[in-house]
Design an enzyme around this catalytic site. Structure first.
Site, PDB file in Angstrom:
ATOM      1  CG  HIS A 419      -1.659   1.289   1.406  1.00 39.64           C
ATOM      2  ND1 HIS A 419      -1.193   2.285   2.241  1.00 39.64           N
ATOM      3  CD2 HIS A 419      -2.790   1.765   0.840  1.00 39.64           C
ATOM      4  CE1 HIS A 419      -2.019   3.318   2.187  1.00 39.64           C
ATOM      5  NE2 HIS A 419      -2.992   3.021   1.348  1.00 39.64           N
ATOM      6  NE  ARG A 578      34.634  -3.915 -19.319  1.00 45.47           N
ATOM      7  CZ  ARG A 578      35.055  -2.844 -18.643  1.00 45.47           C
ATOM      8  NH1 ARG A 578      35.636  -1.849 -19.282  1.00 45.47           N
ATOM      9  NH2 ARG A 578      34.879  -2.763 -17.336  1.00 45.47           N
ATOM     10  CB  CYS A 751      32.909   3.710 -23.156  1.00 49.97           C
ATOM     11  SG  CYS A 751      31.981   2.543 -24.174  1.00 49.97           S
TER      12      CYS A 751
END
Length: 808
Positions: A419, A578, A751
């Site tokens: 909830h 990777r 990267c």
């Protein structure tokens, strides 16, 4: 003439005004989806006509209207008083004899008169309930395991009265519904013996991010009310719709919940007091509530429901402990993400981290600071001031009127479908649930910071910490055609959120994060457990792998689940994984790792990357990595996953690695498998033409390439100032690497941080013809801006040059 009773077989979705949203949906599914394989317990509805009849018979319309006129709609200071008086009026009312007889007759017909005390669920269903813009979930009362006509009649009256619970009155007021035009129906449904089995809830999207291509299922032992109430932390399962539709292995993730309590039938039931909460036996709390085949059945049903209604849905399910059969108990439109149309991304980031008081499951992605208000009872709600952070055991719908005041919510119990979680999402309030100890470690009046911006785990910090909040309008950030804009992603927990950002896929998925946080154990420690002699570490390993007879499978499952979540989030865009690139000192930090790792003077240049994969000291561990990737690609169908080999020193080493990968089931070119190599060592650049004969593409690791080119340890404070990715030596190697890749028709990406920090470096990469640039999520927006600027500038220069030539 309108009927007082309607069977489910007589009800459809157009009957909301007669039977309310919940019953209309149940009737619609009962009549149209059971033929598609769904099991829905039979039942009938006591109509809104019956409710109005009850109100008129007891002359309650006037008194109820007079009460609600007096409601303080600004501060709701008299909400409890008004609600209590309204419910009292209804509970003191009497049923007309013909209505009572109709209910009893329908009940006896449902049981076929075979069972004197036939158990049913009695559920409220309001005319403004389960709509696409307002769910009213949990606002009205329901009762389980009701047996006999007398308790049934009383339970129906209690449902009528629940139209005026404090929470329902406040919710209607907030949503703009006229109290006098909302009526109640009551659904009477055959009970599923989930008290002897299990039950739960589900969504046809990911409830945190709103990602649409998964089904999220939560489950616990016994009756499912404990999940909604937040009194247990349930098991959670994420299923990828595309894999399921393609009949592939579709379960992306399985998280074992503590499930410490179980709600079962009360053997001494009296009236509506028909259930009792007990402690879950250990053998159940430590095992999943559903088999994989059952998870996939529920997910298929969820997709059928969503396809039928043509909108995201949430649903409740149950498994009968006697028959072993699964059932859908109800379904309704999802109301948080399906109605939202976010045009911007807001990200939060702590400036500095402080002392951690407790952790739990993060709901939302925001950060909030405030005074902790520790409450143990709903009776103390008036103590909460606007801007306070509510700290409690768990919340129920009775807490709703006050939750809008809170700047954050922290609970001891509950999971992502509790909830507290549902309300927090609807309000846009950050919450941390399932901490187990928040009310013990946080003191009332403490100044605290609640952070949900660090992935799936939420952190509560001591004191007020500084943080930044940045927003970006996504529609104003067009992606360039070239280079591709990709993300660097390591955390599966953030994958669904990040997939909503503008992107062309994942340019780098590091396995190290998944191994550290999800696996936690050195792969070789499970290949050769007899070599681990430290008793504390053996005990931790045994605890993590307690549900696995084959310990190696633990690593395969954990790795494949982590990878598949990210791959599914970005599917069908490419995700470049990777393979592991820990240094020996980092591997040694995993459980059991010290036994298998040598002590090296310089781990940066030592036993790392490709050289580990074929070496006898790690070859068997690498096999487990390969098996996990084979599971993701071949068994789950996530062929958007490509692989990348780090720190490959020579072409000969590259060939060795490809050979051993093929031996382990990952053969280059088979099932479209592409294998890239990191270009992060000067030898990769100088011998790029040779590497291009072996691998399908390259990714420049500018950090390692720079430090190895300049001979700098970037972790050394003494030489850190000399580290510069834009040093002429580094840029010459990067230029050479790109030119060779382009000449050999190989993909070439980069990267690193530099493209988001430096417009000039980005312009350099674009001009040289880079295929893709990958960014961390917090640098993505700047990165896209820099690329677009560089692309436009390069195009202008090219056009001027062409115009100049034509003028000559």
């Amino acid at each position: 003439m309108e009927k007082l009773i309607l069977k489910f077989s007589e009800i459809g979705i157009d009957d909301i005004s007669k039977v309310g949203g919940k019953n209309a949906s149940l009737g619609e599914m009962y009549n149209n989806l059971t033929s598609k394989g769904l099991r829905i317990p039979n039942g009938f509805a006591i109509t809104t006509k019956a409710y109005k009849y009850f109100i008129e018979y007891n002359k309650l319309r006037g008194p109820l209207q007079e009460l609600l006129v007096k409601l303080d709609t600004v501060d709701f200071a008299n909400l409890a008083e008004i609600g209590s008086k309204a419910r009292k009026l209804i509970l003191e009312g009497r049923f007309p004899l013909d209505l009572e007889t109709s209910i009893t007759t329908a009940y006896n017909s449902l049981s076929n008169d075979k069972e004197r005390d036939f158990a049913v669920a009695v559920r409220s269903s309001a005319t403004a309930e389960d709509l696409s813009n307002a769910s009213f979930a949990g606002q009205h009362d329901s009762y389980l395991n009701i047996k006999g006509s007398v308790p049934l009649i009383y339970a129906v009256k209690c449902c009528f009265a629940s139209l005026y619970t404090d929470r329902a009155v406040k919710y209607r007021q907030d949503k703009g519904f006229d109290h006098n035009k909302v009526f109640l129906s009551v659904g009477i449904q055959q009970m599923v013996r989930s008290d002897l089995g299990c039950s739960g809830v589900g969504f046809t999207l990911e409830p945190e991010s709103g990602f649409r291509n998964v089904v999220h299922i939560a489950g616990t032992w016994g009756l499912g009310e404990t999940i909604v109430q937040g009194t247990v932390t349930p098991d959670e399962f994420i299923i990828f719709k595309t894999s399921l539709k393609n009949n592939k292995k579709a379960i992306l993730q399985k998280n074992l919940g503590s499930k410490s309590k179980i709600l079962v039938y009360n053997d001494n039931a009296a009236g509506t007091n028909s259930t009792v909460l007990k402690v879950t036996p250990r053998k159940y709390s430590s095992s999943f509530v559903l088999e994989d085949s059952e998870i996939e059945i529920l997910a298929r049903w969820a997709i059928i429901i969503e396809d039928y209604y043509q909108k995201p849905m949430d649903f409740e399910w149950a498994k009968d402990g006697l028959s072993g059969e699964l059932y859908i108990i109800q379904a309704r439109p999802e109301t948080v993400h399906s109605t939202a149309r976010p045009l911007s991304v807001t990200s939060y980031k702590l400036q500095n981290k402080g002392q951690v008081l407790t952790t739990g499951e993060a709901i939302g992605q925001a950060i909030s600071s405030g005074i902790a208000r520790v409450l143990y009872s709903v009776a103390d709600l008036d103590l909460v001031q606007k801007g306070d952070i509510l700290v409690t055991d768990y919340t129920s719908p009775d807490w709703d009127p006050i939750l809008k005041k809170a700047a954050g919510i922290i609970t001891n119990k509950g999971g992502r479908t509790s909830h507290a979680s549902i309300v927090a999402r609807e309000l846009g309030t950050p919450a941390i649930v399932g901490t187990s100890n928040a009310t013990q470690v946080i003191k009332n009046g403490d100044l605290i910071t609640l952070s949900c911006a660090e992935g799936k785990t939420g952190y509560v910090y001591k004191d007020k910490l500084e943080f930044t909040r940045t927003s970006a309008v996504l529609d104003s950030l067009p992606l360039p055609i070239k280079p591709k804009v990709q993300l660097i992603v390591s955390e599966p927990e953030r994958a669904f959120e990040l997939a909503l950002y503008p992107n062309d896929g994942v340019g780098l998925l590091r396995l190290e994060f998944i191994i550290t946080h999800n696996v936690k154990i050195h792969p070789m420690a499970l290949v050769h457990p007899e070599k681990v002699t430290d008793q504390k570490q053996k005990s931790e390993i045994d605890k993590l792998t307690q549900n696995y007879s084959n310990k190696k499978q633990y690593i395969i499952d954990k790795l494949s689940q982590g990878i598949s979540v990210i791959a599914a989030a970005f599917y069908p865009k490419e995700v470049i994984v990777r393979m592991s690139d820990f240094k020996t000192n980092e591997y040694a930090g995993l459980l059991g790792g010290t036994v298998f790792e040598p002590l090296e003077e310089n781990p940066m240049l030592g036993f790392r990357g490709a050289s580990r994969y074929y070496h006898e000291n790690y070859r068997e561990g690498f096999e487990l990595e390969c098996m996990a990737l084979k599971t993701v690609r071949d068994e789950m169908g996530l062929t958007n996953v490509k692989l990348m080999i780090p720190f490959c020193r020579t072409p000969q080493e590259g060939k060795k690695v490809l050979t051993i990968m093929a031996d382990y089931g990952l053969k280059q070119g088979e099932n479209g498998l592409e294998i890239y190599v990191m270009a992060e060592i000067p030898s990769n650049v100088l011998l790029a033409s040779e590497f291009a004969k072996i691998f399908d593409g390259f990714s420049i690791g500018s950090n390692d390439l720079t430090q190895l080119t300049l001979g700098i340890d970037r972790d050394s404070a003494l030489t850190a100032a000399l580290f510069d990715e834009q040093n002429p030596a580094s840029t010459k190697l990067i230029r050479k690497m790109i030119k060779t890749a382009v000449k050999k028709n190989k993909k070439i990406g980069l990267c690193g941080q530099a493209p988001s920090d430096s417009p000039s470096f980005t312009e350099f990469l674009v001009k040289e013809g880079i295929s893709s640039i990958s960014f961390n999520s917090d640098a993505l927006i700047n990165g896209i801006k820099h690329i677009n600027t560089a692309v436009n500038k390069t195009a202008e220069i090219t056009n001027k040059s062409l115009n100049g030539q034509s003028n000559k």
